[in-house]
Design a protein around this motif. Structure first.
Motif, short mmCIF file in Angstrom:
data_model
loop_
_atom_site.label_atom_id
_atom_site.label_comp_id
_atom_site.label_asym_id
_atom_site.label_seq_id
_atom_site.Cartn_x
_atom_site.Cartn_y
_atom_site.Cartn_z
N LYS A 15 -5.93 -14.14 -12.77
CA LYS A 15 -6.20 -15.05 -13.90
C LYS A 15 -6.55 -14.27 -15.17
CE LYS A 15 -7.80 -18.93 -11.17
NZ LYS A 15 -8.97 -19.67 -10.67
N GLU A 16 -6.92 -13.00 -15.01
CA GLU A 16 -7.29 -12.14 -16.14
C GLU A 16 -6.07 -11.47 -16.77
OE1 GLU A 16 -10.58 -11.34 -17.32
OE2 GLU A 16 -11.02 -13.18 -16.20
N ASN A 17 -4.87 -11.70 -16.24
CA ASN A 17 -3.61 -11.13 -16.74
C ASN A 17 -3.61 -9.59 -16.78
OD1 ASN A 17 -2.33 -13.67 -17.23
ND2 ASN A 17 -3.69 -13.89 -18.98
N PRO A 18 -3.88 -8.96 -15.64
CA PRO A 18 -3.81 -7.49 -15.59
C PRO A 18 -2.36 -7.01 -15.64
CG PRO A 18 -4.16 -8.34 -13.40
CD PRO A 18 -4.21 -9.53 -14.34
N ALA A 19 -2.17 -5.75 -16.00
CA ALA A 19 -0.82 -5.16 -15.99
C ALA A 19 -0.31 -5.03 -14.56
CB ALA A 19 -0.84 -3.79 -16.67
N SER A 20 -1.20 -4.64 -13.64
CA SER A 20 -0.85 -4.52 -12.23
C SER A 20 -2.11 -4.65 -11.39
CB SER A 20 -0.17 -3.17 -11.95
OG SER A 20 -1.09 -2.10 -12.10
N VAL A 21 -1.90 -5.04 -10.14
CA VAL A 21 -3.02 -5.17 -9.20
C VAL A 21 -2.60 -4.50 -7.88
CG1 VAL A 21 -4.58 -6.72 -7.97
CG2 VAL A 21 -3.68 -7.39 -10.20
N HIS A 22 -3.46 -3.64 -7.41
CA HIS A 22 -3.24 -2.93 -6.14
C HIS A 22 -4.51 -3.04 -5.32
CE1 HIS A 22 0.30 -1.02 -7.97
NE2 HIS A 22 -0.44 -1.06 -9.06
N VAL A 23 -4.35 -2.88 -4.01
CA VAL A 23 -5.51 -2.92 -3.12
C VAL A 23 -5.56 -1.61 -2.33
CG1 VAL A 23 -6.57 -4.05 -1.12
CG2 VAL A 23 -5.45 -5.42 -2.89
N ASP B 242 0.83 -8.80 -0.49
CA ASP B 242 1.74 -7.71 -0.84
C ASP B 242 1.07 -6.57 -1.58
OD1 ASP B 242 3.98 -9.05 0.25
OD2 ASP B 242 4.19 -10.23 -1.59
N GLU B 243 -0.11 -6.81 -2.12
CA GLU B 243 -0.76 -5.82 -2.98
C GLU B 243 -1.50 -4.72 -2.22
OE1 GLU B 243 -0.34 -9.64 -5.26
OE2 GLU B 243 -1.03 -9.12 -3.26
N ILE B 244 -1.52 -4.77 -0.89
CA ILE B 244 -2.20 -3.72 -0.12
C ILE B 244 -1.30 -2.49 -0.12
CG2 ILE B 244 -3.22 -3.04 2.08
CD1 ILE B 244 -3.65 -6.02 2.68
N ASN B 245 -1.61 -1.55 -1.01
CA ASN B 245 -0.78 -0.36 -1.19
C ASN B 245 -1.39 0.91 -0.59
OD1 ASN B 245 -0.60 -2.04 -4.05
ND2 ASN B 245 1.36 -1.48 -3.18
N TYR B 246 -2.69 0.90 -0.37
CA TYR B 246 -3.38 2.10 0.09
C TYR B 246 -4.28 1.72 1.26
CZ TYR B 246 -1.88 3.42 -4.58
OH TYR B 246 -1.13 3.65 -5.70
N ILE B 247 -3.97 2.28 2.44
CA ILE B 247 -4.71 1.96 3.66
C ILE B 247 -5.24 3.26 4.25
CG2 ILE B 247 -4.54 1.05 6.01
CD1 ILE B 247 -2.25 -0.77 4.97
N GLY B 248 -6.54 3.26 4.50
CA GLY B 248 -7.15 4.42 5.14
C GLY B 248 -6.76 4.50 6.60
N PHE B 249 -7.15 3.48 7.37
CA PHE B 249 -6.88 3.44 8.80
C PHE B 249 -6.54 2.02 9.22
CE2 PHE B 249 -10.05 6.71 8.02
CZ PHE B 249 -9.54 7.81 8.69
N GLU B 250 -5.51 1.88 10.05
CA GLU B 250 -5.24 0.60 10.70
C GLU B 250 -6.02 0.61 12.00
OE1 GLU B 250 -1.21 -0.66 11.26
OE2 GLU B 250 -0.77 -0.54 9.12
N ILE B 251 -6.74 -0.49 12.26
CA ILE B 251 -7.53 -0.57 13.48
C ILE B 251 -7.23 -1.88 14.20
CG2 ILE B 251 -9.36 0.90 12.56
CD1 ILE B 251 -11.07 -1.68 12.20
N ALA B 252 -7.61 -1.92 15.47
CA ALA B 252 -7.46 -3.14 16.27
C ALA B 252 -8.48 -4.18 15.79
CB ALA B 252 -7.67 -2.82 17.75
N ASP B 253 -8.34 -5.37 16.28
CA ASP B 253 -9.23 -6.47 15.90
C ASP B 253 -10.58 -6.30 16.61
OD1 ASP B 253 -10.32 -8.76 14.90
OD2 ASP B 253 -9.10 -10.12 16.10
N GLU B 254 -11.37 -5.37 16.11
CA GLU B 254 -12.68 -5.08 16.69
C GLU B 254 -13.72 -5.12 15.57
OE1 GLU B 254 -12.05 -2.08 20.25
OE2 GLU B 254 -11.22 -1.27 18.38
N PHE B 255 -14.96 -5.44 15.94
CA PHE B 255 -16.03 -5.47 14.95
C PHE B 255 -16.56 -4.06 14.78
CE2 PHE B 255 -20.30 -6.04 13.32
CZ PHE B 255 -20.01 -6.84 12.23
N VAL B 256 -16.69 -3.62 13.52
CA VAL B 256 -17.10 -2.24 13.24
C VAL B 256 -18.28 -2.20 12.27
CG1 VAL B 256 -14.85 -1.20 13.71
CG2 VAL B 256 -15.32 -2.08 11.43
#
Length: 179
Positions: free
Chosen positions: A119-127, A142-156
């Protein structure tokens, strides 16, 4: 190594040295991707503060940092209701925005944040998220561009993540032991 937090047992999942190495790689990619630009990193409180602090130390391009606070967790489960506690403190118009999350599981909180930021009209948005649970994702983001670690569905817990407000200060990340 095992630990107990608020009568719940956890076992070691990711050591701090692994986390630091992965953060360095994420930062290298962002330094390249945003060269000659000045992105604003928006940390999602409370969980992302340790991750963002370590990440920003590895960012060598000009950048700004801001925070928002939203919550949806009660204990070790998402309530499904998102509550904004601290909103945006700056204009994002025509800015490159990088939302920094500790963890993306259902994606509902992130979806809410993306709507708010767009709503703030940014040039780009990444996660950029330290942890990602692809099995738990309930919405397409679609904006998830940078992921440290993929993990299973566990509470951490640890490294900024908590259980009933406790455990954020742990250097390593631990997963709940199944009862």
């Amino acid at each position: 190594m095992k630990i107990e937090i608020d009568e719940k047992n956890f076992e070691l999942m990711l050591e701090y040295e692994q986390i630091k190495k992965r953060i360095r790689l994420l930062a290298i990619q962002m330094n390249v991707d945003f060269e000659n630009r000045i992105p604003v990193f928006i940390g999602v409180l409370n969980g992302s503060f340790i991750f963002l602090a370590d990440l920003i130390k590895e960012i060598h391009i000009s950048s700004e940092v801001s925070f928002v606070k939203v919550s949806s967790y009660e204990g070790d489960k998402s309530s499904g209701k998102i509550k904004k506690e601290i909103g945006l403190q700056m204009s994002l118009k025509n800015r490159d925005v990088i939302i920094v999350e500790d963890i993306v599981d259902s994606g509902k909180t992130l979806e809410y944040l993306l709507e708010m930021i767009k709503k703030e009209n940014p040039a780009s948005v990444h996660v950029c998220t330290l942890l990602f649970k692809p099995e738990s994702l309930k919405v397409k983001i679609d904006e998830i561009n940078y992921i440290g670690f993929e993990i299973a569905d566990e509470f951490v817990v640890g490294y900024g993540l908590d259980y009933n407000g406790l455990g954020r200060n742990l250097r390593d990340i631990y997963k709940a032991v199944k009862a």
